[in-house]
Enzyme design. Structure first.
Site, PDB file in Angstrom:
ATOM      1  CE  LYS A  83       2.396  -2.860   0.072  1.00  0.00           C
ATOM      2  NZ  LYS A  83       1.227  -3.048  -0.799  1.00  0.00           N
ATOM      3  CD  GLU A 103       7.522  11.765  -5.830  1.00  0.00           C
ATOM      4  OE1 GLU A 103       6.675  12.678  -5.785  1.00  0.00           O
ATOM      5  OE2 GLU A 103       8.690  11.957  -6.206  1.00  0.00           O
ATOM      6  CB  CYS A 128      -0.883  12.639  -6.391  1.00  0.00           C
ATOM      7  SG  CYS A 128       0.178  12.310  -7.794  1.00  0.00           S
ATOM      8  CD  GLU A 161      -4.906  13.354  -2.092  1.00  0.00           C
ATOM      9  OE1 GLU A 161      -4.770  12.585  -1.127  1.00  0.00           O
ATOM     10  OE2 GLU A 161      -4.138  13.366  -3.077  1.00  0.00           O
TER      11      GLU A 161
HETATM   12  P1  NAD Z   1      -2.102   4.467   0.485  1.00  0.00           P
HETATM   13  O1  NAD Z   1      -1.124   5.324   1.230  1.00  0.00           O
HETATM   14  O2  NAD Z   1      -3.296   3.990   1.192  1.00  0.00           O
HETATM   15  O3  NAD Z   1      -1.361   3.149  -0.037  1.00  0.00           O
HETATM   16  C1  NAD Z   1      -0.197   3.222  -0.820  1.00  0.00           C
HETATM   17  C2  NAD Z   1       0.576   1.925  -0.669  1.00  0.00           C
HETATM   18  O4  NAD Z   1       1.012   1.807   0.677  1.00  0.00           O
HETATM   19  C3  NAD Z   1      -0.229   0.664  -0.973  1.00  0.00           C
HETATM   20  O5  NAD Z   1       0.612  -0.248  -1.636  1.00  0.00           O
HETATM   21  C4  NAD Z   1      -0.576   0.137   0.416  1.00  0.00           C
HETATM   22  O6  NAD Z   1      -0.751  -1.255   0.449  1.00  0.00           O
HETATM   23  C5  NAD Z   1       0.668   0.530   1.182  1.00  0.00           C
HETATM   24  N1  NAD Z   1       0.505   0.667   2.632  1.00  0.00           N
HETATM   25  C6  NAD Z   1      -0.540   1.202   3.309  1.00  0.00           C
HETATM   26  N2  NAD Z   1      -0.279   1.203   4.627  1.00  0.00           N
HETATM   27  C7  NAD Z   1       0.963   0.654   4.790  1.00  0.00           C
HETATM   28  C8  NAD Z   1       1.789   0.377   5.920  1.00  0.00           C
HETATM   29  N3  NAD Z   1       1.426   0.721   7.154  1.00  0.00           N
HETATM   30  N4  NAD Z   1       3.000  -0.207   5.699  1.00  0.00           N
HETATM   31  C9  NAD Z   1       3.404  -0.517   4.459  1.00  0.00           C
HETATM   32  N5  NAD Z   1       2.659  -0.262   3.344  1.00  0.00           N
HETATM   33  C10 NAD Z   1       1.458   0.318   3.514  1.00  0.00           C
HETATM   34  O7  NAD Z   1      -2.449   5.282  -0.833  1.00  0.00           O
HETATM   35  P2  NAD Z   1      -3.401   4.847  -2.034  1.00  0.00           P
HETATM   36  O8  NAD Z   1      -4.806   4.972  -1.588  1.00  0.00           O
HETATM   37  O9  NAD Z   1      -2.962   3.546  -2.633  1.00  0.00           O
HETATM   38  O10 NAD Z   1      -3.046   5.980  -3.110  1.00  0.00           O
HETATM   39  C11 NAD Z   1      -3.659   7.219  -3.102  1.00  0.00           C
HETATM   40  C12 NAD Z   1      -2.727   8.263  -2.477  1.00  0.00           C
HETATM   41  O11 NAD Z   1      -1.500   8.254  -3.160  1.00  0.00           O
HETATM   42  C13 NAD Z   1      -3.286   9.664  -2.621  1.00  0.00           C
HETATM   43  O12 NAD Z   1      -3.077  10.376  -1.427  1.00  0.00           O
HETATM   44  C14 NAD Z   1      -2.434  10.249  -3.753  1.00  0.00           C
HETATM   45  O13 NAD Z   1      -2.343  11.649  -3.725  1.00  0.00           O
HETATM   46  C15 NAD Z   1      -1.128   9.580  -3.525  1.00  0.00           C
HETATM   47  N6  NAD Z   1      -0.326   9.556  -4.752  1.00  0.00           N
HETATM   48  C16 NAD Z   1       0.777  10.351  -4.831  1.00  0.00           C
HETATM   49  C17 NAD Z   1       1.526  10.367  -5.999  1.00  0.00           C
HETATM   50  C18 NAD Z   1       2.752  11.243  -6.116  1.00  0.00           C
HETATM   51  O14 NAD Z   1       3.533  11.010  -7.030  1.00  0.00           O
HETATM   52  N7  NAD Z   1       2.958  12.212  -5.252  1.00  0.00           N
HETATM   53  C19 NAD Z   1       1.155   9.568  -7.083  1.00  0.00           C
HETATM   54  C20 NAD Z   1       0.024   8.764  -6.968  1.00  0.00           C
HETATM   55  C21 NAD Z   1      -0.709   8.767  -5.786  1.00  0.00           C
END
Ligand code: NAD
Length: 483
Positions: free
Chosen positions: A179, A255, A289, A384
């Site tokens: 997804k 992650e 991240c 962050e």
């Molecule tokens: P997000 O958590 O808002 O969304 C990530 C994914 O989760 C998206 O596909 C979103 O549609 C889905 N999602 C959101 N709520 C959900 C729910 N309740 N149930 C199921 N799916 C759900 O994050 P974002 O804004 O897309 O990405 C940025 C974040 O990701 C930052 O905090 C960043 O640090 C982190 N990140 C971490 C890594 C790592 O490897 N540690 C890498 C990239 C980004």
């Protein structure tokens, strides 16, 4: 490589075991650079998710029986196709999530690298024989694929965050339903098209975009036949999904977010420290991240480091991500820009000074910004930022800076700069982080073989290298009694 004007083909329907399928409704994907609509993408329903689970199970029954060498060959073809379409994939990323296109083409190399790596790694993977305690016994520790995997991915690395999960999973013999983030489904769908072109069997890798991730995900958390969740995204959402996975006791890899300290000691090579700071800070407009979120600089060099970082920031070319000369693109969405503005405003109110930048620009753009005189109590030191802001804090004492660096719930990446070998070991061992860059602001550049993962609120599990493969394998002990 530099960007080309290639206009990429847009795949907008769900990629399922029956090929491309339209959902009843669509949602719009906008360009963060221009604010213009790019595409209407299928808004997949929970029923489509359930159907994907059923067909994934069917695909798993045969995919798990293929040999490692057969799977390796298909992965290798997928890698070749990803590379062959580098400029289209780069252009797509620039368009849908605002990563400067030259940098986005670099992500294609990084993302495809996981596919190449696991195509090889699975051929080298071996199981173990266990030393028997009795003359008439033989033991084996065998690995087998985990099963059906649900992969939820973020927008900020629209290709690499998918291949870092999907390549080891497919290599191991698992099947995956992805997804993608609602802000960046087009890159994911293009990658799925290339998997099909590579000869990936139907149902082994499905991509279902949706605008309602909560409702769409419900069947996956309810179904015990989905054996694993792999998630990259915010800590907030990661916590929710970890809890939801408990009901059916799924294997989980998370992650999550970070808040990386970037520590410059007085004896550091300042040329290198400033260059590496640029890599760790401005890449993807600070929306990574592992981006450096706080700069701790020894008081003996803080003035020089600050003015050099400010000059570097001021010279960056901010603009439309699709232009080959752009170095810093837009924030991905209004909420992200608002967060950056609020953190800068809070810091200024509490006494920080602007060394360069400081302002939001038209649309979703924000000036690359360096703040001086940053102090404890400012929001930017705990939240962050996910934007192009570098707050600089002066320090004097090694232990005090280690304590400050560790004073966060996060534990993803940290950076330290010194010429003193003993200090490099001492500090890197004391930092409570899953990743430490010593004199290195880009520890993962083209390195799919390295382990990526955080501790504390930054998650659990590893991606990349042999550790990334283990996440998709279960262990089975088989004991033979000889008669
Ligand atoms: P997000 O958590 O808002 O969304 C990530 C994914 O989760 C998206 O596909 C979103 O549609 C889905 N999602 C959101 N709520 C959900 C729910 N309740 N149930 C199921 N799916 C759900 O994050 P974002 O804004 O897309 O990405 C940025 C974040 O990701 C930052 O905090 C960043 O640090 C982190 N990140 C971490 C890594 C790592 O490897 N540690 C890498 C990239 C980004």
């Amino acid at each position: 490589m530099t960007a080309t004007a290639t206009h990429p083909k847009l795949f907008t329907e769900a990629f399922t075991s029956s090929g491309w399928v339209k959902a009843p409704n669509t949602f719009t994907v906008y360009s963060p650079s221009t604010g213009k609509a790019i595409a209407e993408v299928s808004d997949c329903t929970p029923e489509m998710g359930q159907q994907a689970i059923e067909t994934a199970l069917e695909a798993f029954a045969s995919w798990r029986k293929t040999t490692a060498v057969e799977r390796s060959k298909i992965l290798r073809r997928w890698f070749d196709l990803l590379i062959a379409h580098q400029s289209e994939l780069g252009a797509l990323m620039a368009l849908e999530m605002g990563k400067p296109v030259t940098e986005a083409c670099g992500e294609v190399l990084y993302g495809a690298g996981f596919v190449e790596f696991y195509a090889e790694a699975i051929k080298h993977h071996t199981d173990d024989l266990i030393a028997p305690s009795f003359a008439h016994k033989r033991g084996m520790a065998r690995t087998q694929p985990v099963g059906v995997v649900y992969a939820v991915t973020p927008w900020n690395f629209p290709l690499a965050m998918i291949t870092r999960k999907v390549a080891p999973a497919l290599a191991a013999g698992c099947v995956v339903i992805n997804k993608p983030a609602e802000l960046s489904p087009l890159t994911a769908l293009f990658a799925a098209h290339l998997w099909q072109e590579a000869g990936g069997p139907a149902g082994t890798f499905q991509v279902l975009p949706t605008f309602d991730p909560v409702a769409f995900s419900a069947p996956f958390f309810a179904d015990e036949r989905v054996r694993k969740l792999t998630f990259t995204g915010s800590t907030e959402v990661g916590r929710i999904l970890y809890g939801q996975s408990a009901k059916t006791l799924k294997r989980v890899s998370l992650e999550l977010g970070g808040h990386a300290p970037f520590i410059v000691f007085g004896d550091a090579d300042l040329d290198n420290a400033v260059t590496q700071a640029g890599i760790a800070k401005w890449r993807n407009c600070g929306q990574t991240c592992i981006t450096a979120n706080r700069f701790y600089v020894h008081s003996s060099v803080v003035e020089e480091f600050s003015s050099r970082l400010a000059a570097q920031a001021a010279a960056l070319n901010v603009g439309d991500a699709s232009s080959a000369t752009t170095q810093v693109g837009p924030l991905v969405e209004a909420a992200g820009l608002e967060k950056v503005r609020a953190q800068v405003a809070d810091a200024l109110e509490k006494g920080a000074t602007i060394l360069t930048g400081g302002n939001a620009l038209e649309g979703l753009f924000h000036q690359p910004t360096v703040l001086g005189n940053v102090k404890a109590g400012m929001r930017i030191l705990t939240e962050e930022t996910f934007g192009p802001v570098a707050p600089i804090i002066s320090f004097d004492d090694e232990q005090a800076v280690i304590d400050a660096a560790n004073d966060t719930p996060f534990g993803l990446a940290a950076y330290l700069f010194t010429r003193d070998l003993s200090r490099a070991f001492r500090v890197s061992e004391a930092l409570e982080y899953g990743i430490v860059g010593v004199n290195d602001g880009g520890p993962f550049a083209l390195s799919p073989q390295a382990p990526f993962g955080g501790v504390k609120a930054s998650g659990m599990g590893s991606e990349g290298g042999r550790w990334g493969l283990e996440e998709y394998l279960t262990l089975k002990y088989v004991s033979f009694g000889l008669v």
